[in-house]
Design an enzyme around this catalytic site. Structure first.
Site, PDB file in Angstrom:
ATOM      1  N   ASP A 210      16.793  44.113  19.555  1.00 47.91           N
ATOM      2  CA  ASP A 210      16.281  42.957  20.276  1.00 47.91           C
ATOM      3  C   ASP A 210      17.412  41.948  20.163  1.00 47.91           C
ATOM      4  OD1 ASP A 210      15.213  40.371  20.834  1.00 47.91           O
ATOM      5  OD2 ASP A 210      13.232  41.290  20.777  1.00 47.91           O
ATOM      6  N   HIS A 211      18.158  41.769  21.245  1.00 49.61           N
ATOM      7  CA  HIS A 211      19.418  41.027  21.090  1.00 49.61           C
ATOM      8  C   HIS A 211      19.192  39.568  20.665  1.00 49.61           C
ATOM      9  CE1 HIS A 211      18.751  39.650  25.257  1.00 49.61           C
ATOM     10  NE2 HIS A 211      19.624  38.692  25.023  1.00 49.61           N
ATOM     11  N   HIS A 273      11.485  39.297  22.841  1.00 47.43           N
ATOM     12  CA  HIS A 273      12.271  38.153  22.369  1.00 47.43           C
ATOM     13  C   HIS A 273      11.401  37.016  21.823  1.00 47.43           C
ATOM     14  CE1 HIS A 273      15.289  40.458  24.274  1.00 47.43           C
ATOM     15  NE2 HIS A 273      15.176  39.973  25.487  1.00 47.43           N
TER      16      HIS A 273
HETATM   17  C1  BG6 Z   1      16.863  40.466  28.704  1.00 43.62           C
HETATM   18  C2  BG6 Z   1      15.936  40.459  29.875  1.00 43.62           C
HETATM   19  O1  BG6 Z   1      16.299  41.177  27.625  1.00 43.62           O
HETATM   20  O2  BG6 Z   1      17.120  39.127  28.286  1.00 43.62           O
HETATM   21  C3  BG6 Z   1      16.494  39.628  31.011  1.00 43.62           C
HETATM   22  O3  BG6 Z   1      15.715  41.791  30.312  1.00 43.62           O
HETATM   23  C4  BG6 Z   1      16.887  38.247  30.535  1.00 43.62           C
HETATM   24  O4  BG6 Z   1      15.555  39.521  32.072  1.00 43.62           O
HETATM   25  C5  BG6 Z   1      17.742  38.339  29.275  1.00 43.62           C
HETATM   26  O5  BG6 Z   1      17.582  37.604  31.579  1.00 43.62           O
HETATM   27  C6  BG6 Z   1      17.966  36.965  28.681  1.00 43.62           C
HETATM   28  O6  BG6 Z   1      18.883  37.048  27.621  1.00 43.62           O
HETATM   29  P1  BG6 Z   1      19.761  35.796  27.199  1.00 43.62           P
HETATM   30  O7  BG6 Z   1      20.503  36.250  25.988  1.00 43.62           O
HETATM   31  O8  BG6 Z   1      20.664  35.513  28.367  1.00 43.62           O
HETATM   32  O9  BG6 Z   1      18.832  34.677  26.940  1.00 43.62           O
END
Ligand code: BG6
Length: 518
Positions: A210-211, A273
């Site tokens: 989960d980045h 997230h």
């Molecule tokens: C991803 C989603 O996991 O996270 C995308 O699939 C979203 O829809 C993205 O745009 C958002 O990531 P960050 O790091 O740019 O907030």
């Protein structure tokens, strides 16, 4: 293999112990053992835009193991040279400054392996190739597999990794798997995927990405809460009125209409997230900063949230779709006009939900989670709204409640809002802010979330990865919301692209509360 007692539901199975096959020698040492990283789906966007640029960020900072190799595994007939050129281009366009040189120095360690994901012989050849790489580059039999393919390919890859023996660990040699999101689309598919992973890998070999957990500011939630004495005494229902967690994006669904139709914002953002961030805010202090101690506390938060009954959904959630509007100087499509989206789609591009953590600490403090596409700006923040003082000494003034604001992105930092006397002869109160900004305080270029996560996977540290039970508990809650929406005859509300969502989102908060407009 760690076995799951027969008949026990996946969500209630006890967490499995994390045993690092390389033992305690890694504790406190942030340099990983030699290893080879095999990326399945290496010709895709993620590898070029995120994975390889992040590896080069690690190389630049001296955090890659001394012996390291990358094998790109995919169907297209690319040569080693073509693969290297593509990756170099990716590093140039998406990497941190000066990482091209890191790639050039390491490019001989990058190779390409062409095979169909379902071809057993391709995995045998991969095993041979990895043995050769061990001899040539000293990667010592350690392997890290990265599933960067569409989820539809996971099953066949997992099956072949297990059959070929590549998933097996032996004395002093690790074999780990990193799995990208989406991790299933409901509890049934997530649990089936977990079962399949378990055919080849023990839980301590599995790293579910989960980045958001790799973002510095998300990790800082743990530091803020547990390295300071002043916040924790206030961190409960006696002092916190409510918590708002917002992940807003200004982009629309763009070319991802087909994918988004199947997921909606609840599966794309909230199940993973936002709920992960929420568990860090709501969890009890862990006994240690180890993977299982932290994740044990996070999963308890999710377990304390009841599934919704269908009749509760209208009161506890709001869903909506963006409509055509003039935004940032141009007329942008409404969701229903986007490519790949059905003209009568019910998929939500905005959702807000009220979650109640039914435990001693949070019994009367609701958590409001909100996420949407085509909102006014890209911003992720957590706002802890404190209660008003019990007695108002300043009758003419109406100070806003204190808010502790954790700005996850952009403009990373932490701010505290409080009332202060306006200079002058009378006692007028105005809101002011104490503001800490990452950029000013630390100055360093922030590493991409994937850098930290790749490094941790190489180190075998699962703290910042979602454990099986966390993922399934989050799906349990989300499934109950989706089921409520499906049973409802009401269509999603609408909001103009570039606005802060539908008016209906306001009523979710209840009397006297307002959504922040960051
Ligand atoms: C991803 C989603 O996991 O996270 C995308 O699939 C979203 O829809 C993205 O745009 C958002 O990531 P960050 O790091 O740019 O907030």
């Amino acid at each position: 293999m760690i076995s799951d007692p027969a008949g026990q539901s996946a969500t209630s199975s006890p967490p499995q112990a994390s045993v690092n096959p390389l033992g305690d020698e890694l504790a406190g040492n942030r340099t990983a053992q030699p290893c080879a990283l095999v990326i399945f789906g290496a010709t895709g966007d993620l590898t070029k835009r995120k994975l390889v640029p992040s590896l080069m960020g690690l190389a630049k900072d001296g955090l890659l193991p001394a012996s390291f190799a990358v094998v790109g595994f995919a169907r297209r007939p690319w040569s080693d040279e073509h693969f290297r050129n593509e990756m170099l281009e990716g590093v140039g366009s998406f990497g941190r400054s000066d990482t091209r040189a890191s790639f050039e120095a390491l490019s001989d360690s990058f190779s390409y392996h062409q095979s169909d994901f379902s071809d057993a012989a391709g995995y045998e050849r991969l095993a041979e190739r990895l043995d050769e790489i061990d001899q040539q580059l000293g990667t010592k039999g350690n392997r890290l597999f990265y599933l960067a393919t569409p989820p539809s390919a996971y099953s066949v890859i997992l099956e072949n990794l297990a059959k070929s023996g590549l998933s097996r660990e032996s004395e002093g040699r690790f074999s780990r798997i990193i799995v990208e999101k989406p991790f299933g689309r409901d509890i049934a598919t997530a649990s089936a995927l977990n079962e399949q992973i378990r055919q080849g890998f023990d839980e301590n070999q599995v790293f579910r990405i989960d980045h958001y957990l790799g973002k510095e500011t998300v990790q800082n939630i743990l530091a803020l809460r547990f390295s300071n004495g002043i916040f924790e005494p206030l961190w409960n229902e006696n002092f916190v009125d409510h918590v708002q967690i917002t992940v807003a994006e200004s982009i629309g669904v763009g070319s991802r209409g087909g994918y988004f139709e199947e997921s909606g914002i609840i599966r794309d953002m909230i199940q993973n997230h936002l709920m992960q961030v929420m568990t860090l805010i709501a969890m009890e202090p862990p006994s240690a900063l180890t993977a299982d101690a932290v994740r044990d506390e996070k999963v308890k938060v999710l377990r304390a949230i009841r599934s919704f009954a269908p009749e509760e959904i209208d009161d506890a959630t709001v869903r909506a779709q963006y409509e055509r509007a003039s935004f940032e100087g141009t007329e942008v499509n409404g969701y229903l006009e986007e490519t790949g989206v059905a003209a009568d789609s019910n998929t939500e591009t905005f959702a807000a939900v009220r979650l109640c953590v039914e435990n001693w600490r949070w019994a009367k403090t609701p958590f409001f989670l909100r996420s949407g596409k085509r909102l006014p700006r890209r911003v992720t923040e957590v706002a802890i709204h404190f209660k008003q003082p019990p007695h108002h000494l300043f009758p003419d003034a109406s100070p806003k409640p204190n808010v502790l604001l954790i700005r996850v992105q952009p403009d990373e930092g932490v701010a505290l809002r409080f009332g202060s006397k306006v200079p002058g002869p009378d006692m007028r109160i105005r809101d002011v802010r104490m503001d800490f900004q990452y950029g000013t305080a630390f100055g360093a270029e922030t590493a991409d979330a994937y850098e930290r996560l790749l490094l941790d996977a190489m180190l075998g540290d699962g703290t910042l990865f979602a454990r099986r039970d966390e993922v399934e508990e989050a799906w349990r809650i989300v499934d109950s919301i989706v089921a409520g929406w499906q049973q409802s005859s009401a269509r999603p509300a609408t909001y103009a692209a570039g606005s802060w969502g539908p008016n209906a989102a306001g009523r979710l908060l209840g009397e006297g509360r307002e959504w922040r407009k960051p």
